[in-house]
Design a protein around this motif. Structure first.
Motif, PDB file in Angstrom:
ATOM      1  N   ALA A  23       0.856  -1.368  -0.097  1.00 51.69           N
ATOM      2  CA  ALA A  23      -0.065   0.061   0.109  1.00 51.69           C
ATOM      3  C   ALA A  23       0.804   1.120   0.081  1.00 51.69           C
ATOM      4  O   ALA A  23       0.499   2.137  -0.717  1.00 51.69           O
ATOM      5  N   TYR A  24       1.881   1.340   0.769  1.00 56.32           N
ATOM      6  CA  TYR A  24       2.704   2.494   0.968  1.00 56.32           C
ATOM      7  C   TYR A  24       3.633   2.476  -0.392  1.00 56.32           C
ATOM      8  O   TYR A  24       3.762   3.605  -1.090  1.00 56.32           O
ATOM      9  N   VAL A  25       4.142   1.280  -0.866  1.00 53.97           N
ATOM     10  CA  VAL A  25       5.043   1.406  -2.041  1.00 53.97           C
ATOM     11  C   VAL A  25       4.377   1.856  -3.177  1.00 53.97           C
ATOM     12  O   VAL A  25       4.809   2.944  -4.176  1.00 53.97           O
ATOM     13  N   MET A  26       2.962   1.539  -3.365  1.00 53.05           N
ATOM     14  CA  MET A  26       2.331   1.799  -4.568  1.00 53.05           C
ATOM     15  C   MET A  26       1.661   3.171  -4.664  1.00 53.05           C
ATOM     16  O   MET A  26       0.784   3.614  -5.328  1.00 53.05           O
ATOM     17  N   ASP A  27       1.599   3.834  -3.174  1.00 53.88           N
ATOM     18  CA  ASP A  27       1.106   5.086  -2.933  1.00 53.88           C
ATOM     19  C   ASP A  27       1.106   6.104  -3.941  1.00 53.88           C
ATOM     20  O   ASP A  27       0.181   6.877  -4.408  1.00 53.88           O
ATOM     21  N   GLY A  28       2.318   6.321  -4.447  1.00 58.93           N
ATOM     22  CA  GLY A  28       2.747   7.574  -5.377  1.00 58.93           C
ATOM     23  C   GLY A  28       1.911   7.293  -6.640  1.00 58.93           C
ATOM     24  O   GLY A  28       1.074   7.964  -7.099  1.00 58.93           O
ATOM     25  N   ILE A  29       2.051   5.870  -7.203  1.00 59.40           N
ATOM     26  CA  ILE A  29       1.385   5.629  -8.240  1.00 59.40           C
ATOM     27  C   ILE A  29      -0.019   5.685  -8.238  1.00 59.40           C
ATOM     28  O   ILE A  29      -0.930   6.193  -9.165  1.00 59.40           O
ATOM     29  N   MET A  30      -0.706   5.191  -7.097  1.00 56.61           N
ATOM     30  CA  MET A  30      -2.123   5.285  -7.130  1.00 56.61           C
ATOM     31  C   MET A  30      -2.664   6.585  -6.850  1.00 56.61           C
ATOM     32  O   MET A  30      -3.720   6.878  -7.240  1.00 56.61           O
ATOM     33  N   GLY A  31      -1.755   7.479  -6.174  1.00 58.94           N
ATOM     34  CA  GLY A  31      -2.324   8.847  -5.725  1.00 58.94           C
ATOM     35  C   GLY A  31      -2.374   9.573  -7.072  1.00 58.94           C
ATOM     36  O   GLY A  31      -3.348  10.408  -7.160  1.00 58.94           O
ATOM     37  N   LYS A  32      -1.658   9.366  -8.404  1.00 62.20           N
ATOM     38  CA  LYS A  32      -1.651   9.874  -9.132  1.00 62.20           C
ATOM     39  C   LYS A  32      -2.938   9.840 -10.046  1.00 62.20           C
ATOM     40  O   LYS A  32      -3.449  10.420 -10.686  1.00 62.20           O
ATOM     41  N   VAL A  33      -3.434   8.462  -9.824  1.00 59.29           N
ATOM     42  CA  VAL A  33      -4.945   7.989 -10.599  1.00 59.29           C
ATOM     43  C   VAL A  33      -5.890   8.327  -9.521  1.00 59.29           C
ATOM     44  O   VAL A  33      -7.075   7.878  -9.554  1.00 59.29           O
TER      45      VAL A  33
ATOM     46  N   LYS B 136      -4.048   2.477  -0.007  1.00 56.29           N
ATOM     47  CA  LYS B 136      -4.629   1.207   0.479  1.00 56.29           C
ATOM     48  C   LYS B 136      -5.437   0.348  -0.530  1.00 56.29           C
ATOM     49  O   LYS B 136      -5.913  -0.780  -0.362  1.00 56.29           O
ATOM     50  N   ALA B 137      -6.046   1.102  -1.652  1.00 63.35           N
ATOM     51  CA  ALA B 137      -6.624   0.719  -2.820  1.00 63.35           C
ATOM     52  C   ALA B 137      -6.063  -0.474  -3.589  1.00 63.35           C
ATOM     53  O   ALA B 137      -6.570  -1.337  -4.327  1.00 63.35           O
ATOM     54  N   PHE B 138      -4.459  -0.423  -3.303  1.00 60.73           N
ATOM     55  CA  PHE B 138      -3.791  -1.516  -3.898  1.00 60.73           C
ATOM     56  C   PHE B 138      -4.061  -2.990  -3.282  1.00 60.73           C
ATOM     57  O   PHE B 138      -3.866  -3.945  -3.825  1.00 60.73           O
ATOM     58  N   LEU B 139      -4.370  -2.904  -2.064  1.00 60.14           N
ATOM     59  CA  LEU B 139      -4.728  -4.224  -1.454  1.00 60.14           C
ATOM     60  C   LEU B 139      -5.529  -5.074  -1.771  1.00 60.14           C
ATOM     61  O   LEU B 139      -5.572  -6.230  -2.160  1.00 60.14           O
ATOM     62  N   PRO B 140      -6.969  -4.566  -2.060  1.00 58.35           N
ATOM     63  CA  PRO B 140      -7.973  -5.215  -2.630  1.00 58.35           C
ATOM     64  C   PRO B 140      -7.499  -5.812  -4.065  1.00 58.35           C
ATOM     65  O   PRO B 140      -7.851  -6.789  -4.449  1.00 58.35           O
ATOM     66  N   MET B 141      -6.920  -4.949  -4.709  1.00 61.22           N
ATOM     67  CA  MET B 141      -6.464  -5.133  -5.967  1.00 61.22           C
ATOM     68  C   MET B 141      -5.318  -6.567  -5.899  1.00 61.22           C
ATOM     69  O   MET B 141      -5.558  -7.281  -6.933  1.00 61.22           O
TER      70      MET B 141
ATOM     71  N   ASP C 185      -6.374  11.397  -0.966  1.00 57.37           N
ATOM     72  CA  ASP C 185      -5.643  10.252  -0.493  1.00 57.37           C
ATOM     73  C   ASP C 185      -5.434  10.381   0.838  1.00 57.37           C
ATOM     74  O   ASP C 185      -4.898  11.232   1.650  1.00 57.37           O
ATOM     75  N   ILE C 186      -5.934   9.294   1.674  1.00 61.87           N
ATOM     76  CA  ILE C 186      -5.879   9.185   2.807  1.00 61.87           C
ATOM     77  C   ILE C 186      -5.326   7.781   3.369  1.00 61.87           C
ATOM     78  O   ILE C 186      -6.332   7.021   3.309  1.00 61.87           O
ATOM     79  N   LEU C 187      -3.990   7.776   3.166  1.00 57.08           N
ATOM     80  CA  LEU C 187      -3.285   6.408   3.463  1.00 57.08           C
ATOM     81  C   LEU C 187      -3.077   6.652   4.831  1.00 57.08           C
ATOM     82  O   LEU C 187      -2.459   7.359   5.229  1.00 57.08           O
ATOM     83  N   LEU C 188      -3.515   5.454   5.652  1.00 62.63           N
ATOM     84  CA  LEU C 188      -3.204   5.225   6.984  1.00 62.63           C
ATOM     85  C   LEU C 188      -3.213   3.704   7.444  1.00 62.63           C
ATOM     86  O   LEU C 188      -4.348   3.087   7.419  1.00 62.63           O
ATOM     87  N   ILE C 189      -1.894   3.204   7.362  1.00 57.66           N
ATOM     88  CA  ILE C 189      -1.989   1.986   7.588  1.00 57.66           C
ATOM     89  C   ILE C 189      -0.779   1.370   8.221  1.00 57.66           C
ATOM     90  O   ILE C 189       0.191   1.979   8.247  1.00 57.66           O
ATOM     91  N   GLU C 190      -0.965   0.390   9.255  1.00 51.80           N
ATOM     92  CA  GLU C 190       0.083  -0.208  10.074  1.00 51.80           C
ATOM     93  C   GLU C 190       0.847  -1.139   9.408  1.00 51.80           C
ATOM     94  O   GLU C 190       0.474  -1.851   8.655  1.00 51.80           O
ATOM     95  N   LEU C 191       2.167  -0.777   9.574  1.00 48.74           N
ATOM     96  CA  LEU C 191       3.055  -1.777   8.930  1.00 48.74           C
ATOM     97  C   LEU C 191       3.799  -2.883  10.285  1.00 48.74           C
ATOM     98  O   LEU C 191       4.445  -2.404  10.825  1.00 48.74           O
ATOM     99  N   PRO C 192       3.056  -3.976  10.068  1.00 47.01           N
ATOM    100  CA  PRO C 192       3.645  -4.810  10.927  1.00 47.01           C
ATOM    101  C   PRO C 192       5.043  -5.304  11.128  1.00 47.01           C
ATOM    102  O   PRO C 192       5.744  -5.228  10.171  1.00 47.01           O
ATOM    103  N   GLU C 193       5.646  -5.847  12.115  1.00 50.59           N
ATOM    104  CA  GLU C 193       6.850  -6.631  12.054  1.00 50.59           C
ATOM    105  C   GLU C 193       7.084  -7.617  10.955  1.00 50.59           C
ATOM    106  O   GLU C 193       5.960  -8.288  10.973  1.00 50.59           O
TER     107      GLU C 193
END
Lengths: 665, 75
Positions: A367-377, A382-387, A473-481
């Motif tokens: 979700a974080y890695v793809m946030d930039g690309i997803m933000g542009k569209v 976070k929307a990348f996770l369902p994808m 864009d409202i990205l808010l996600i926990e990155l677990p260990e």
């Protein structure tokens, strides 16, 4: 006490190891259903200790007992309304400070409660130490049991604590807020007593009213406005965290001695540039093993199924079964269902890989890695996770779109998620790329996965432009260990998915195969041996002119695609039935089927095959997906829009691919 | 300054949160409270970043980063 049965709700933060612990406690005797009114999964299991039977209910992972998300509402209703005897709060010891926030909220319910302190191994690895005597003292003397869900340590002690504490009864107040807040709580409690003298959990509800909780306000139509200030919720939260800071100070020792392994890995995997490369590399490796190892195992399975198919044929002949019956069983049921079963290894590997990525903690990084690309569209990362989940099955992927913040975002994600190649579309790719692209089969299949992502992203971009939405864009996600994936969790995940697939092969695909067989063997003049005079052919021929520009001008392909709406796997089973390949394996694999296709459609080549795969990728998703979209969007209008949008897009894309392909080949 | 103006590896102390009401509440429940120290682990040019607070690692988008007012932790 109701006999010797104890009802336990398992509650905890997301990523605290709750599911792993739940699986260890209950084994695989699980009952999966939906929570009333929503499509969140409700999982129940049974365990026993001494003479007690423990009924465990797994609740969705939450950070707070607020009512902002469906998961929070579901969990709350479960522990308040249902006759839960004990709350088992799973706490990630390596992230104590945040986990204790939910714990304090749960304690305010004053129900019997036991804490399972999970992930103690990570605590040790980091060079931390916890004072396990002081911790329960600060939490109202409830049992705190260190466990390792992964290594199955501490389970008996935990069960003992649940049973023992259940007999002991409720707990006392754990901590006091500041005088200002306590006075308000007291006053609200008085008003509540007047309103409902028998009210349970008075203090908890009073605090919730103070926090301005919409659900609790709705259920308690009492005059409290004069008392409550908008800033009270903030104070309640801050005072809780104040108390947690005190706990952490007293309980946790040797902070931050070792550098975190997770941070070392994340340096690369979430790097602005290398992160995206890493993601592509991981995904291409997943597809590589899906195809290479999967195809090897598929070969073995094909031989076994061919033997079975032959013995059924011999048996039918020995029993002198009527010809039409033999045809129905062999060309209909056995060919259809058998064709689907041979893809089981590929699908098992794909789900194994997805489970591995999920359980290791990598998935939320995407979700974080793809946030930039997803933000542009115009979508949150976070929307990348369902994808990504859509690579497995579109139905749960559509459900996962619920995690998004706004209705517009959810609908957009529902619109584009079906473009991700689900595991049911994999057999279509394997079959057609294997037949017409031979050496390049793997690359061609991979290109379809990429095309799906590409189309999804472009569609999102166009949809955003059309609606002229602002960047939200409202990205808010926990990155677990990061952790070593748990074998048991993965096994349960993969077997559930495979059982779903097998059930589908035994029901939907079995029936669809028989329907297709009937469509091909019955015509206006009754039963016919000439498929070209069948109902199927008549229906298909009507639509042939539309599909001609996409290089699919044979009625057989049209019928196969129509049948695929029941489930995408059916496209493959229909192809085998339509081209009367008794079983993919009997005719020495793909070559037999390819020859039969070429006998019917001599022109059919690589560009036609690619157009067929592109159409299969993009067109109307299966019935189950359509039903889920309807359920989640609660709108037929939107659902029909999705269907039409995808149908038109599939046609346009297939035509473009075929026409360009024809120029190149 | 806001968290958006911060740089990787530095620590900041939260002085206020100015985002939509429900998101503010969720952030607070996750431990984003006034006076809490946040460390930026890594960030992208577009403003998305991974932060660590109260022992938890969170990825947040640009809008949230711009809505969290901070000062240098040492101040």
């Amino acid at each position: 006490m109701k006999g010797n049965c104890i009802k336990v709700a398992v509650v905890g933060n997301p990523n605290c190891g709750k599911t792993t612990l739940f699986n260890v406690l209950t084994g695989s005797r699980l009952k999966v259903a939906n929570w009333p009114g929503v499509t969140v999964e409700k999982i129940e299991g049974v365990s026993s200790y001494e003479e007690f039977e423990l009924r465990l209910i797994d609740t969705p992972g939450i950070y707070s007992l607020a009512s902002y998300t469906i998961e929070e509402k579901v969990t709350r209703r479960c522990i308040i309304d249902q006759d839960i005897d004990v709350i088992l709060n799973v706490v990630d010891a390596s992230s104590l400070e945040r986990n204790l926030y939910l714990t304090l909220q749960l304690l305010e319910l004053k129900k019997p409660m036991v804490i399972a302190l999970n992930m103690m191994d990570i605590v040790k690895e980091r060079g931390l130490e916890l004072d396990l005597h002081r911790l329960p003292e600060l939490l109202g003397n409830i049992p705190v049991v260190p466990v390792s869900a992964a290594k199955k340590n501490g389970i008996a002690v935990l069960l003992h604590a649940i049973v023992h504490h259940f007999e002991e009864g409720p707990i006392e107040d754990v901590f006091q807020y500041s005088n200002e807040i306590e006075e308000k709580i007291e006053k609200i409690e008085v008003i509540m007593s007047a309103y409902d003298p028998k009210h349970h959990f008075k203090r908890w509800h009073a605090i919730k009213l103070l926090e301005g909780d919409e659900e609790v306000i709705r259920d308690h139509p009492i005059e409290t406005e004069i008392l409550i200030d908008r800033s009270d919720e903030k104070k309640v939260i801050q005072e809780k965290y104040g108390y947690i800071e005190k706990i952490v100070e007293e309980v946790v020792f040797h902070k931050n001695k070792n550098a975190h392994r997770t941070e070392r890995i994340d340096k690369w995997l979430t790097h602005p540039v290398f992160g995206i490369f890493g993601f592509l590399l991981i995904m291409s490796f997943v597809f590589f093993i899906t195809f290479s190892i999967g195809d090897y195992l598929k070969g073995i399975l094909e031989t076994i199924l061919a033997t079975i198919s032959q013995s059924i044929e011999q048996m039918l002949q020995a029993l002198q079964v009527a010809d039409w019956m033999q045809s129905m069983i062999l060309e209909g049921a056995v060919a259809g269902v058998g064709g689907i079963l041979t893809f089981l290894p590929n699908i098992a590997i794909l789900f194994l890989a997805l489970a591995f990525l999920e359980d290791s903690g990598y998935m939320s990084r995407v979700a974080y890695v793809m946030d930039g690309i997803m933000g542009k569209v115009g979508l949150s990362g976070k929307a990348f996770l369902p994808m990504i989940l859509g690579f497995g099955c579109t139905v749960p992927a559509i459900m996962a779109s619920r995690a998004l913040e706004t209705e517009a975002d959810r609908r957009k994600t529902m619109m584009i998620t079906p473009f991700m190649s689900c595991s049911a579309r994999l057999p279509i790719y394997i079959l057609f790329s294997g037949m017409f692209f031979e050496r390049y089969a793997y690359l061609v299949s991979f290109s379809l996965y990429l095309l799906g992502i590409f189309v999804a992203i472009i569609s999102a971009f166009l949809l955003t432009r059309r609606r002229k939405e602002k960047d939200k864009d409202i990205l808010l996600i926990e990155l677990p260990e990061y952790k070593r994936p748990n074998f048991r969790t993965i096994r349960i995940y993969v077997t559930t998915k495979l059982l779903d697939y097998l059930t589908k092969a035994g029901t939907t695909i079995f029936i669809a195969s028989l329907v297709i067989w009937a469509l091909l063997h019955f015509g206006p003049n009754g039963m016919t041996t000439d498929a070209a005079a069948s109902f199927g052919a008549i229906l298909g021929k009507r639509l042939v002119p539309i599909m001609q520009p996409a290089g699919l001008g044979n009625w057989q392909f049209v019928v196969a695609l129509i049948s695929g709406i029941s489930a995408k796997e059916v496209v493959v089973s229909s192809i085998t039935v339509l081209f009367q390949a008794t079983n993919l394996a009997i005719n020495s694999g793909n070559q037999g089927l390819q020859q039969r296709i070429l006998a019917v459609a001599p022109e059919f080549g690589a560009s036609n095959a690619y157009a067929f795969m592109v159409f299969s990728l993009l067109y109307t998703p299966c019935i189950a997906t359509i039903a889920t979209i309807k359920k989640e969007s609660m709108s037929w209008k939107f659902t029909i829009q999705v269907i039409l949008f995808q149908l038109i897009l599939a046609w346009v894309a297939a035509v473009i691919c075929y026409q360009i392909g024809r120029l190149l080949v | 300054m806001t968290l958006f103006d911060g740089s990787s590896g530095s620590e900041y102390r939260i002085t206020g949160i100015y985002v939509a009401y429900t998101i503010e509440r969720r952030l607070e429940a996750l431990g984003f409270n006034e006076d809490t120290v946040v460390r930026i682990l890594t960030r992208k040019k577009n403003g998305a970043m991974i932060v660590k607070l109260r022992g938890t690692r969170l990825a947040i988008g640009k809008l949230i980063a711009m809505g969290i007012e901070v000062k240098e932790a040492s101040q």
